[in-house]
Design a protein around this motif. Structure first.
Motif, PDB file in Angstrom:
ATOM      1  N   LEU A  66       0.826  -1.205   0.000  1.00 55.26           N
ATOM      2  CA  LEU A  66       0.000   0.000   0.000  1.00 55.26           C
ATOM      3  C   LEU A  66       0.865   1.262   0.000  1.00 55.26           C
ATOM      4  CD1 LEU A  66      -2.703  -0.962   2.669  1.00 55.26           C
ATOM      5  CD2 LEU A  66      -2.826  -1.218   0.173  1.00 55.26           C
ATOM      6  N   ASP A  67       0.338   2.306  -0.579  1.00 56.90           N
ATOM      7  CA  ASP A  67       1.014   3.609  -0.585  1.00 56.90           C
ATOM      8  C   ASP A  67       0.488   4.405   0.602  1.00 56.90           C
ATOM      9  OD1 ASP A  67       2.351   5.908  -1.130  1.00 56.90           O
ATOM     10  OD2 ASP A  67       1.250   6.412  -2.959  1.00 56.90           O
ATOM     11  N   VAL A  68       1.158   4.243   1.748  1.00 59.25           N
ATOM     12  CA  VAL A  68       0.730   4.884   2.991  1.00 59.25           C
ATOM     13  C   VAL A  68       1.950   5.504   3.663  1.00 59.25           C
ATOM     14  CG1 VAL A  68      -1.219   3.311   3.354  1.00 59.25           C
ATOM     15  CG2 VAL A  68       1.044   2.727   4.264  1.00 59.25           C
ATOM     16  N   PRO A  69       1.735   6.397   4.632  1.00 60.06           N
ATOM     17  CA  PRO A  69       2.878   6.963   5.363  1.00 60.06           C
ATOM     18  C   PRO A  69       3.713   5.877   6.032  1.00 60.06           C
ATOM     19  CG  PRO A  69       0.881   8.216   5.810  1.00 60.06           C
ATOM     20  CD  PRO A  69       0.450   6.997   5.046  1.00 60.06           C
ATOM     21  N   ARG A  70       5.013   6.121   6.075  1.00 59.08           N
ATOM     22  CA  ARG A  70       6.000   5.242   6.710  1.00 59.08           C
ATOM     23  C   ARG A  70       6.031   3.840   6.093  1.00 59.08           C
ATOM     24  NH1 ARG A  70       3.540   7.474  11.236  1.00 59.08           N
ATOM     25  NH2 ARG A  70       2.998   5.500  12.253  1.00 59.08           N
ATOM     26  N   ALA A  71       5.585   3.718   4.848  1.00 59.48           N
ATOM     27  CA  ALA A  71       5.568   2.417   4.188  1.00 59.48           C
ATOM     28  C   ALA A  71       6.945   2.045   3.648  1.00 59.48           C
ATOM     29  CB  ALA A  71       4.560   2.411   3.043  1.00 59.48           C
ATOM     30  N   VAL A  72       7.304   0.793   3.798  1.00 61.27           N
ATOM     31  CA  VAL A  72       8.348   0.160   2.987  1.00 61.27           C
ATOM     32  C   VAL A  72       7.560  -0.625   1.953  1.00 61.27           C
ATOM     33  CG1 VAL A  72      10.269  -1.465   2.951  1.00 61.27           C
ATOM     34  CG2 VAL A  72       9.958   0.065   4.912  1.00 61.27           C
ATOM     35  N   ARG A  73       7.381  -0.012   0.792  1.00 69.75           N
ATOM     36  CA  ARG A  73       6.416  -0.506  -0.187  1.00 69.75           C
ATOM     37  C   ARG A  73       7.056  -1.521  -1.124  1.00 69.75           C
ATOM     38  NH1 ARG A  73       2.778   3.272  -4.275  1.00 69.75           N
ATOM     39  NH2 ARG A  73       1.267   1.638  -4.843  1.00 69.75           N
ATOM     40  N   VAL A  74       6.433  -2.695  -1.193  1.00 71.56           N
ATOM     41  CA  VAL A  74       6.947  -3.802  -2.001  1.00 71.56           C
ATOM     42  C   VAL A  74       5.799  -4.418  -2.781  1.00 71.56           C
ATOM     43  CG1 VAL A  74       8.862  -4.326  -0.426  1.00 71.56           C
ATOM     44  CG2 VAL A  74       6.636  -5.419  -0.084  1.00 71.56           C
ATOM     45  N   ASP A  75       6.128  -5.203  -3.793  1.00 72.39           N
ATOM     46  CA  ASP A  75       5.089  -5.878  -4.564  1.00 72.39           C
ATOM     47  C   ASP A  75       4.486  -7.050  -3.795  1.00 72.39           C
ATOM     48  OD1 ASP A  75       5.396  -4.169  -6.730  1.00 72.39           O
ATOM     49  OD2 ASP A  75       6.921  -5.439  -7.680  1.00 72.39           O
ATOM     50  N   ASP A  76       5.309  -7.742  -3.005  1.00 72.89           N
ATOM     51  CA  ASP A  76       4.882  -8.952  -2.302  1.00 72.89           C
ATOM     52  C   ASP A  76       5.511  -8.921  -0.912  1.00 72.89           C
ATOM     53  OD1 ASP A  76       4.684 -11.574  -1.248  1.00 72.89           O
ATOM     54  OD2 ASP A  76       4.608 -12.453  -3.242  1.00 72.89           O
ATOM     55  N   ALA A  77       4.718  -8.658   0.113  1.00 66.42           N
ATOM     56  CA  ALA A  77       5.258  -8.496   1.462  1.00 66.42           C
ATOM     57  C   ALA A  77       5.872  -9.791   1.991  1.00 66.42           C
ATOM     58  CB  ALA A  77       4.169  -8.005   2.407  1.00 66.42           C
ATOM     59  N   TRP A  78       5.234 -10.947   1.706  1.00 67.35           N
ATOM     60  CA  TRP A  78       5.803 -12.207   2.201  1.00 67.35           C
ATOM     61  C   TRP A  78       7.129 -12.520   1.523  1.00 67.35           C
ATOM     62  CZ3 TRP A  78       7.017 -15.234   5.722  1.00 67.35           C
ATOM     63  CH2 TRP A  78       7.453 -16.545   5.485  1.00 67.35           C
ATOM     64  N   ALA A  79       7.215 -12.338   0.219  1.00 68.88           N
ATOM     65  CA  ALA A  79       8.479 -12.578  -0.479  1.00 68.88           C
ATOM     66  C   ALA A  79       9.570 -11.660   0.044  1.00 68.88           C
ATOM     67  CB  ALA A  79       8.294 -12.393  -1.984  1.00 68.88           C
ATOM     68  N   ALA A  80       9.217 -10.404   0.326  1.00 67.45           N
ATOM     69  CA  ALA A  80      10.204  -9.460   0.853  1.00 67.45           C
ATOM     70  C   ALA A  80      10.647  -9.861   2.256  1.00 67.45           C
ATOM     71  CB  ALA A  80       9.616  -8.051   0.860  1.00 67.45           C
ATOM     72  N   LEU A  81       9.681 -10.222   3.106  1.00 68.85           N
ATOM     73  CA  LEU A  81      10.026 -10.640   4.465  1.00 68.85           C
ATOM     74  C   LEU A  81      10.910 -11.878   4.446  1.00 68.85           C
ATOM     75  CD1 LEU A  81       9.667 -10.442   7.540  1.00 68.85           C
ATOM     76  CD2 LEU A  81       7.574 -11.812   7.287  1.00 68.85           C
ATOM     77  N   LYS A  82      10.584 -12.826   3.597  1.00 67.32           N
ATOM     78  CA  LYS A  82      11.385 -14.051   3.507  1.00 67.32           C
ATOM     79  C   LYS A  82      12.807 -13.741   3.050  1.00 67.32           C
ATOM     80  CE  LYS A  82      11.441 -18.538   1.161  1.00 67.32           C
ATOM     81  NZ  LYS A  82      10.715 -19.433   0.230  1.00 67.32           N
ATOM     82  N   ALA A  83      12.958 -12.900   2.044  1.00 65.41           N
ATOM     83  CA  ALA A  83      14.297 -12.540   1.563  1.00 65.41           C
ATOM     84  C   ALA A  83      15.088 -11.834   2.659  1.00 65.41           C
ATOM     85  CB  ALA A  83      14.178 -11.643   0.331  1.00 65.41           C
ATOM     86  N   TRP A  84      14.426 -10.976   3.409  1.00 67.37           N
ATOM     87  CA  TRP A  84      15.090 -10.260   4.501  1.00 67.37           C
ATOM     88  C   TRP A  84      15.532 -11.239   5.581  1.00 67.37           C
ATOM     89  CZ3 TRP A  84      12.474  -5.435   7.203  1.00 67.37           C
ATOM     90  CH2 TRP A  84      13.470  -4.663   7.830  1.00 67.37           C
ATOM     91  N   ALA A  85      14.647 -12.180   5.935  1.00 66.12           N
ATOM     92  CA  ALA A  85      14.963 -13.165   6.958  1.00 66.12           C
ATOM     93  C   ALA A  85      16.154 -14.034   6.550  1.00 66.12           C
ATOM     94  CB  ALA A  85      13.742 -14.045   7.223  1.00 66.12           C
ATOM     95  N   GLN A  86      16.170 -14.472   5.300  1.00 66.14           N
ATOM     96  CA  GLN A  86      17.271 -15.314   4.839  1.00 66.14           C
ATOM     97  C   GLN A  86      18.586 -14.545   4.814  1.00 66.14           C
ATOM     98  OE1 GLN A  86      15.395 -16.481   1.148  1.00 66.14           O
ATOM     99  NE2 GLN A  86      14.973 -18.549   1.908  1.00 66.14           N
ATOM    100  N   ALA A  87      18.528 -13.268   4.444  1.00 64.62           N
ATOM    101  CA  ALA A  87      19.750 -12.452   4.406  1.00 64.62           C
ATOM    102  C   ALA A  87      20.323 -12.259   5.802  1.00 64.62           C
ATOM    103  CB  ALA A  87      19.454 -11.104   3.755  1.00 64.62           C
TER     104      ALA A  87
END
Length: 439
Positions: A66-87
């Motif tokens: 979503l385009d909201v204040p304080r957003a880290v805006r991504v296409d797929d939140a789960w894919a982003a979270l998973k990539a962050w966790a693995q890194a």
């Protein structure tokens, strides 16, 4: 701190007002000034519905599309979270993954204590694990991750996420059969954690994985010696060091052996590890012993046949009149009546008096009750000084394949009632048996 303006392992548009956070959560109720929120899809609703709530609570940032204040805006939140966790996980030198049909939380607590590690909280879902890895992955302390499954293929997904250096299977038995189908499937699915890494299995699970190294007591690869269990403590030796675990039973002692083995292999000083084990604790409802005029074993958080059997063994080893209070075990599929009957038969062999409540109450106990209040009324009239009571059942909701909700039995209220009675009312003494022992 989790800085959304630092280099991220995924493509994102970061709002300029986004701030660093101390923690990350998938549960909007936990969001706050130091806790950021990740908006994930769920079975019935999407986390995006709670983004504004998280922002109103002061979340430093939200991971969302979503385009909201304080957003880290991504296409797929789960894919982003998973990539962050693995890194972040890749930055840690030692990650222990623990699974099993029973005993995961206990093994996690004792392994983490021995290793002085960060460990997963109560929740063991993939989002919870991913948030944990993001928060602690870069730590110089080891990580201990509980990896529970309830469907085919899930362990492979968890292994891909966690990438444990050591995989542990505590036990094997019928659990989550509605989705997993059979014990054969459980053995195969949980065994995925052992592939390609240092693999360890508990003594109960050892026959299912004959090629794996085992731990515990007796005929295992890595054994503790001279185990003694009393109402006050479990004691044993490991590598010549005397270990004492207050108010513990064999299951806790086996978890401590696992912890000491891992600590030794990590090059840690075992005397210090043993001291940490003595102070280890598990969350409420998981084999908590409350001593007093009568003793209450609070093991009411969850139940499966293998877990109930272990708890009954612990009950049977204690002096006094032994009373089992058992409720329904969830997710056992078409064999649930047979499995409840087997557990009830074992209870009758190991306890002096047995109670059952809810569905399959008659299978579980000689005194069978439809509801918990009815059981409590009878039990409070029955309990005597010197008794030892085991309280165990599944709780929460199980979803069958057709998504039909079925309730477990919350026996924590039985524990509370017993403790109030123990602390506030003088009870009659238990009559001695003919031999005068009172046992």
């Amino acid at each position: 701190m989790l800085n959304p303006h630092a280099a991220l392992p995924f493509s994102a548009a970061v709002h300029p007002d986004a701030r660093p956070a101390a923690r990350l959560t998938w549960d909007s109720r936990e969001a706050g000034p130091d806790v950021a929120f990740v908006a994930l899809p769920g079975e019935t609703m999407h986390g995006n519905q709670f983004v504004q709530k998280a922002l109103d609570a002061g979340a430093p940032f939200v991971l969302t599309d979503l385009d909201v204040p304080r957003a880290v805006r991504v296409d797929d939140a789960w894919a982003a979270l998973k990539a962050w966790a693995q890194a972040e996980r890749a930055k840690n030198k030692l990650v222990i993954g623990i699974t099993g049909s029973a005993g995961k939380t206990t093994a996690k607590a004792y392994a983490a204590a021995a290793l002085n590690a960060h460990f997963m909280p109560v929740f063991n879902t993939q989002p919870a694990i991913a948030c944990f890895l993001v928060e602690f992955g870069a730590s110089d302390r080891p990580l201990v991750v509980e990896m529970g499954i309830d469907r085919l293929g899930e362990m492979a997904e968890l292994v891909e996420l966690v990438r444990p250096d050591v995989g542990v299977v505590t036990s094997i038995g019928p659990a989550h059969l509605e989705q997993l189908g059979s014990v054969v499937n459980i053995v195969r699915e949980k065994g995925v954690i052992l592939g390609g890494v240092r693999g360890l299995v508990g003594a109960q699970a050892a026959p299912f994985y004959p090629d794996a190294e085992s731990y515990g007591f007796g005929d295992v690869t890595h054994a503790g010696q001279n185990l003694e269990v009393t109402p006050q403590a479990a004691t044993f030796t490991f590598d010549g060091i005397k270990i004492r675990l207050p108010l513990a039973a064999r299951v806790q002692a086996e978890a401590a052996v696992l912890g000491l083995l891992l600590a030794r292999e990590a090059g840690l000083e075992l005397t210090a590890a043993a001291a940490r084990l003595e102070a280890a604790s598990v969350p409420g409802g998981r084999y908590r012993v409350h001593e007093g005029r009568f003793t209450v074993i609070d093991d009411a958080y969850n139940a499966s046949p293998v877990a109930v059997s272990a708890a009954l063994d612990a009950l049977h080893a204690l002096p006094g009149r032994r009373i089992s209070v058992l409720g329904r075990m969830l997710e056992l599929g078409e064999t649930e009546q047979e499995l409840h009957a087997q557990v009830g038969q074992e209870a009758r062999a190991k306890a002096d008096l047995t109670y059952g409540v809810g569905a399959f109450a008659a299978e579980l106990g000689e005194r069978a009750f439809v509801t918990v209040p009815e059981l409590v009324t009878d039990l409070l009239e029955e309990v005597r000084d010197g008794d030892v009571l085991l309280i165990k059942a599944s709780r929460g909701i199980s979803y069958a394949p057709e998504k039909r909700a079925r309730e477990g039995v919350g026996l924590d209220v039985v524990v509370d009632a017993l403790l109030r009675l123990r602390d506030g009312v003088q009870l009659r003494d238990a009559p001695a048996k003919a031999d005068g022992s009172g046992n």
